[in-house]
Write a protein that holds these residues in place. Structure first.
Motif, PDB file in Angstrom:
ATOM      1  N   SER A  48       0.824  -1.211   0.000  1.00 35.16           N
ATOM      2  CA  SER A  48       0.000   0.000   0.000  1.00 35.16           C
ATOM      3  C   SER A  48       0.857   1.260   0.000  1.00 35.16           C
ATOM      4  O   SER A  48       0.504   2.267  -0.605  1.00 35.16           O
ATOM      5  N   GLY A  51       2.559   1.584  -3.584  1.00 38.21           N
ATOM      6  CA  GLY A  51       1.612   1.870  -4.655  1.00 38.21           C
ATOM      7  C   GLY A  51       1.511   0.783  -5.710  1.00 38.21           C
ATOM      8  O   GLY A  51       0.865   0.972  -6.718  1.00 38.21           O
ATOM      9  N   LYS A  53       0.125  -2.450  -7.436  1.00 40.27           N
ATOM     10  CA  LYS A  53      -1.187  -3.106  -7.407  1.00 40.27           C
ATOM     11  C   LYS A  53      -1.147  -4.523  -7.953  1.00 40.27           C
ATOM     12  O   LYS A  53      -2.164  -5.136  -8.119  1.00 40.27           O
TER      13      LYS A  53
END
Length: 55
Positions: A48, A51, A53
């Motif tokens: 998180s 960043g 994903k």
């Protein structure tokens, strides 16, 4: 009478031995769960914060 007492003591000893083994294994599994939870939180925070994903 002595044989009956000996059998009762032997059964109680086996029950205590099995119960002790279960308690130790459950305690071990509890620590494994705690370690896995901490690792999952660290991985979640790293993903998180960075960043990323992807899986």
């Amino acid at each position: 009478m002595n044989n009956t007492l000996l059998i009762v003591i032997a059964v109680i000893a086996v029950i205590l031995l099995v119960t002790g083994g279960f308690v130790q294994s459950l305690q071990f599994l509890l620590w494994v769960g705690v370690v896995l939870l901490v690792l999952a939180v660290i991985v979640f925070l790293l993903r998180s914060l960075s960043g990323k994903k992807r899986l």
